[in-house]
Design a protein around this motif. Structure first.
Motif, PDB file in Angstrom:
ATOM      1  N   TYR A   1       0.859  -1.192   0.000  1.00 46.55           N
ATOM      2  CA  TYR A   1       0.000   0.000   0.000  1.00 46.55           C
ATOM      3  C   TYR A   1       0.887   1.232   0.000  1.00 46.55           C
ATOM      4  O   TYR A   1       1.907   1.277   0.693  1.00 46.55           O
ATOM      5  CB  TYR A   1      -0.860  -0.030   1.267  1.00 46.55           C
ATOM      6  CG  TYR A   1      -1.680   1.203   1.541  1.00 46.55           C
ATOM      7  CD1 TYR A   1      -1.109   2.352   2.073  1.00 46.55           C
ATOM      8  CD2 TYR A   1      -3.053   1.212   1.301  1.00 46.55           C
ATOM      9  CE1 TYR A   1      -1.866   3.488   2.334  1.00 46.55           C
ATOM     10  CE2 TYR A   1      -3.820   2.341   1.561  1.00 46.55           C
ATOM     11  CZ  TYR A   1      -3.218   3.468   2.081  1.00 46.55           C
ATOM     12  OH  TYR A   1      -3.972   4.587   2.343  1.00 46.55           O
ATOM     13  N   ARG A   2       0.467   2.258  -0.762  1.00 44.12           N
ATOM     14  CA  ARG A   2       1.179   3.543  -0.719  1.00 44.12           C
ATOM     15  C   ARG A   2       0.166   4.683  -0.668  1.00 44.12           C
ATOM     16  O   ARG A   2      -0.769   4.737  -1.468  1.00 44.12           O
ATOM     17  CB  ARG A   2       2.082   3.701  -1.938  1.00 44.12           C
ATOM     18  CG  ARG A   2       2.727   5.086  -2.042  1.00 44.12           C
ATOM     19  CD  ARG A   2       3.925   5.090  -2.965  1.00 44.12           C
ATOM     20  NE  ARG A   2       3.598   4.835  -4.351  1.00 44.12           N
ATOM     21  CZ  ARG A   2       3.234   5.760  -5.253  1.00 44.12           C
ATOM     22  NH1 ARG A   2       3.099   7.005  -4.883  1.00 44.12           N
ATOM     23  NH2 ARG A   2       2.987   5.415  -6.492  1.00 44.12           N
ATOM     24  N   SER A   3       0.367   5.583   0.262  1.00 47.79           N
ATOM     25  CA  SER A   3      -0.492   6.761   0.365  1.00 47.79           C
ATOM     26  C   SER A   3      -0.253   7.692  -0.807  1.00 47.79           C
ATOM     27  O   SER A   3       0.843   7.725  -1.364  1.00 47.79           O
ATOM     28  CB  SER A   3      -0.203   7.514   1.662  1.00 47.79           C
ATOM     29  OG  SER A   3      -0.473   6.721   2.790  1.00 47.79           O
TER      30      SER A   3
ATOM     31  N   ALA B   1       8.613  10.607   1.043  1.00 49.23           N
ATOM     32  CA  ALA B   1       9.189   9.565   0.198  1.00 49.23           C
ATOM     33  C   ALA B   1       8.194   8.520  -0.253  1.00 49.23           C
ATOM     34  O   ALA B   1       8.588   7.522  -0.802  1.00 49.23           O
ATOM     35  CB  ALA B   1      10.334   8.895   0.937  1.00 49.23           C
ATOM     36  N   GLN B   2       6.926   8.733  -0.046  1.00 48.31           N
ATOM     37  CA  GLN B   2       5.920   7.796  -0.533  1.00 48.31           C
ATOM     38  C   GLN B   2       6.253   6.355  -0.134  1.00 48.31           C
ATOM     39  O   GLN B   2       6.530   5.488  -0.965  1.00 48.31           O
ATOM     40  CB  GLN B   2       5.756   7.886  -2.057  1.00 48.31           C
ATOM     41  CG  GLN B   2       5.304   9.221  -2.565  1.00 48.31           C
ATOM     42  CD  GLN B   2       6.468  10.172  -2.846  1.00 48.31           C
ATOM     43  OE1 GLN B   2       7.520   9.756  -3.270  1.00 48.31           O
ATOM     44  NE2 GLN B   2       6.265  11.455  -2.578  1.00 48.31           N
ATOM     45  N   LYS B   3       6.212   6.112   1.150  1.00 44.95           N
ATOM     46  CA  LYS B   3       6.578   4.813   1.686  1.00 44.95           C
ATOM     47  C   LYS B   3       5.580   3.746   1.287  1.00 44.95           C
ATOM     48  O   LYS B   3       4.399   4.004   1.083  1.00 44.95           O
ATOM     49  CB  LYS B   3       6.614   4.874   3.217  1.00 44.95           C
ATOM     50  CG  LYS B   3       7.593   5.862   3.795  1.00 44.95           C
ATOM     51  CD  LYS B   3       7.500   5.869   5.301  1.00 44.95           C
ATOM     52  CE  LYS B   3       6.195   6.489   5.770  1.00 44.95           C
ATOM     53  NZ  LYS B   3       6.126   6.511   7.249  1.00 44.95           N
TER      54      LYS B   3
ATOM     55  N   ASN C   1      14.394   9.128  -3.705  1.00 37.07           N
ATOM     56  CA  ASN C   1      14.056   8.336  -2.529  1.00 37.07           C
ATOM     57  C   ASN C   1      14.883   7.068  -2.454  1.00 37.07           C
ATOM     58  O   ASN C   1      15.079   6.384  -3.462  1.00 37.07           O
ATOM     59  CB  ASN C   1      12.577   7.909  -2.574  1.00 37.07           C
ATOM     60  CG  ASN C   1      11.626   9.078  -2.560  1.00 37.07           C
ATOM     61  OD1 ASN C   1      11.927  10.156  -2.047  1.00 37.07           O
ATOM     62  ND2 ASN C   1      10.443   8.859  -3.118  1.00 37.07           N
ATOM     63  N   MET C   2      15.311   6.735  -1.243  1.00 37.44           N
ATOM     64  CA  MET C   2      15.946   5.443  -1.008  1.00 37.44           C
ATOM     65  C   MET C   2      15.448   4.882   0.318  1.00 37.44           C
ATOM     66  O   MET C   2      15.128   5.643   1.241  1.00 37.44           O
ATOM     67  CB  MET C   2      17.467   5.558  -1.026  1.00 37.44           C
ATOM     68  CG  MET C   2      18.001   5.962  -2.409  1.00 37.44           C
ATOM     69  SD  MET C   2      19.789   5.854  -2.586  1.00 37.44           S
ATOM     70  CE  MET C   2      20.026   4.067  -2.743  1.00 37.44           C
ATOM     71  N   PHE C   3      15.395   3.552   0.385  1.00 39.62           N
ATOM     72  CA  PHE C   3      14.767   2.870   1.517  1.00 39.62           C
ATOM     73  C   PHE C   3      15.611   1.670   1.955  1.00 39.62           C
ATOM     74  O   PHE C   3      16.235   1.019   1.124  1.00 39.62           O
ATOM     75  CB  PHE C   3      13.382   2.330   1.110  1.00 39.62           C
ATOM     76  CG  PHE C   3      12.472   3.341   0.477  1.00 39.62           C
ATOM     77  CD1 PHE C   3      12.566   3.622  -0.883  1.00 39.62           C
ATOM     78  CD2 PHE C   3      11.523   4.002   1.224  1.00 39.62           C
ATOM     79  CE1 PHE C   3      11.713   4.552  -1.483  1.00 39.62           C
ATOM     80  CE2 PHE C   3      10.668   4.923   0.646  1.00 39.62           C
ATOM     81  CZ  PHE C   3      10.768   5.196  -0.707  1.00 39.62           C
ATOM     82  N   TRP C   4      15.551   1.383   3.244  1.00 42.14           N
ATOM     83  CA  TRP C   4      16.087   0.137   3.774  1.00 42.14           C
ATOM     84  C   TRP C   4      14.975  -0.622   4.493  1.00 42.14           C
ATOM     85  O   TRP C   4      14.284  -0.077   5.357  1.00 42.14           O
ATOM     86  CB  TRP C   4      17.228   0.371   4.756  1.00 42.14           C
ATOM     87  CG  TRP C   4      18.558   0.523   4.106  1.00 42.14           C
ATOM     88  CD1 TRP C   4      19.285   1.664   3.960  1.00 42.14           C
ATOM     89  CD2 TRP C   4      19.352  -0.514   3.516  1.00 42.14           C
ATOM     90  NE1 TRP C   4      20.462   1.412   3.314  1.00 42.14           N
ATOM     91  CE2 TRP C   4      20.540   0.067   3.031  1.00 42.14           C
ATOM     92  CE3 TRP C   4      19.176  -1.897   3.342  1.00 42.14           C
ATOM     93  CZ2 TRP C   4      21.529  -0.658   2.387  1.00 42.14           C
ATOM     94  CZ3 TRP C   4      20.160  -2.622   2.720  1.00 42.14           C
ATOM     95  CH2 TRP C   4      21.328  -2.008   2.250  1.00 42.14           C
TER      96      TRP C   4
ATOM     97  N   LEU D   1       9.966  -1.419   7.179  1.00 42.94           N
ATOM     98  CA  LEU D   1      10.810  -0.285   6.837  1.00 42.94           C
ATOM     99  C   LEU D   1      11.666   0.123   8.025  1.00 42.94           C
ATOM    100  O   LEU D   1      11.149   0.388   9.113  1.00 42.94           O
ATOM    101  CB  LEU D   1       9.930   0.885   6.385  1.00 42.94           C
ATOM    102  CG  LEU D   1      10.635   2.151   5.931  1.00 42.94           C
ATOM    103  CD1 LEU D   1      11.473   1.875   4.679  1.00 42.94           C
ATOM    104  CD2 LEU D   1       9.616   3.256   5.654  1.00 42.94           C
ATOM    105  N   ILE D   2      12.971   0.208   7.790  1.00 40.70           N
ATOM    106  CA  ILE D   2      13.898   0.581   8.855  1.00 40.70           C
ATOM    107  C   ILE D   2      14.135   2.097   8.835  1.00 40.70           C
ATOM    108  O   ILE D   2      13.917   2.791   9.827  1.00 40.70           O
ATOM    109  CB  ILE D   2      15.249  -0.149   8.695  1.00 40.70           C
ATOM    110  CG1 ILE D   2      15.048  -1.665   8.651  1.00 40.70           C
ATOM    111  CG2 ILE D   2      16.190   0.221   9.844  1.00 40.70           C
ATOM    112  CD1 ILE D   2      16.305  -2.440   8.288  1.00 40.70           C
TER     113      ILE D   2
END
Lengths: 117, 115
Positions: free
Chosen positions: A94-96, A102-104, B31-34, B45-46
């Motif tokens: 799911y993305r808000s 960053a649109q997690k 954007n970058m994610f761990w 998500l960390i």
């Protein structure tokens, strides 16, 4: 906070048959996006299909289609004519629909799909 | 093609060691994610970053820190590794765009074992 639930830890299907993977989510937002990602064994996660919440028409990508039921907060994935290469872990996400940040993604627990020859 | 690479596929460390996991993307993504991936828990998500030198905590930041000195590189740091940090770590990147076509692209993952 949003949550995503995949209630089927494992599924199996005969090659060439159809299988449906379930996903439910919880949100108070009206605009958002939903995704199905595929993670083959020892390979990178890739996007399978996506859906916008305000679009009533269900998304389709070749043999993959979704059944999006906004009121029920349900987003299932149907794989038609299953192939051996479809064997993977499948994640619903799911993305808000937000402007900043960053649109997690929020992920479900995953469903491991086995294809039986 | 978007490419997200991670420095190691497999890593074995000892309890108390400082561990660095590196991630590099080549598509100029903001954007970058761990994430860490554990059986039955999915991806959690960390930390994430939406710009150079910017970082925000995700859902499970305890025991981790991050660094983003350059746009293409995002590092995850375990200051003092513990056995409960044994997991698969996935890096991802995306454009800073709220639109329909914005998707996250994932690296191959690093399977970290802490003994």
């Amino acid at each position: 906070a949003q949550t995503v639930t995949q209630s089927q830890p494992e599924m199996s299907v005969q090659e060439a048959e159809t299988v449906t993977l379930s996903c439910t989510y919880d949100t108070s937002e009206s605009d958002y996006y939903l995704f199905w990602y595929k993670q083959p064994p020892s390979r990178q996660m890739i996007l399978v299909i996506r859906q916008e919440a305000y679009k009533q028409q269900n998304a389709t990508e070749n043999r993959f289609s979704v059944n999006f039921q906004k009121a029920a907060k349900s987003f299932s994935l149907k794989i038609s004519d299953s192939q051996l290469g479809d064997a993977a872990m499948y994640f619903c996400a799911y993305r808000s629909d937000i402007i900043q940040g960053a649109q997690k993604l929020v992920f479900g627990q995953g469903t491991r799909l086995t294809i039986n020859p | 093609d978007v490419k997200v690479t991670q420095s190691s596929r497999y890593l074995v460390k000892r309890t108390g060691e400082k561990v660095f996991l590196e991630c590099v993307q080549d598509m100029d993504h903001e954007n970058m994610f761990w994430y860490r991936q554990d059986p039955g828990l999915g991806l959690r998500l960390i930390y994430f970053s939406y710009d150079v030198k910017m970082k925000e905590k995700g859902d499970i930041p305890e025991g981790y820190s991050v660094s983003r000195e350059k746009k293409e590189r995002f590092s995850l740091i375990l200051e003092s590794a513990s056995t409960n940090q044994t997991s698969m770590y996935l890096c991802a990147s995306s454009l800073r765009d709220r639109g329909y076509y914005n998707e996250q692209f994932f690296g191959p993952g690093t399977r970290l074992t802490v003994l």
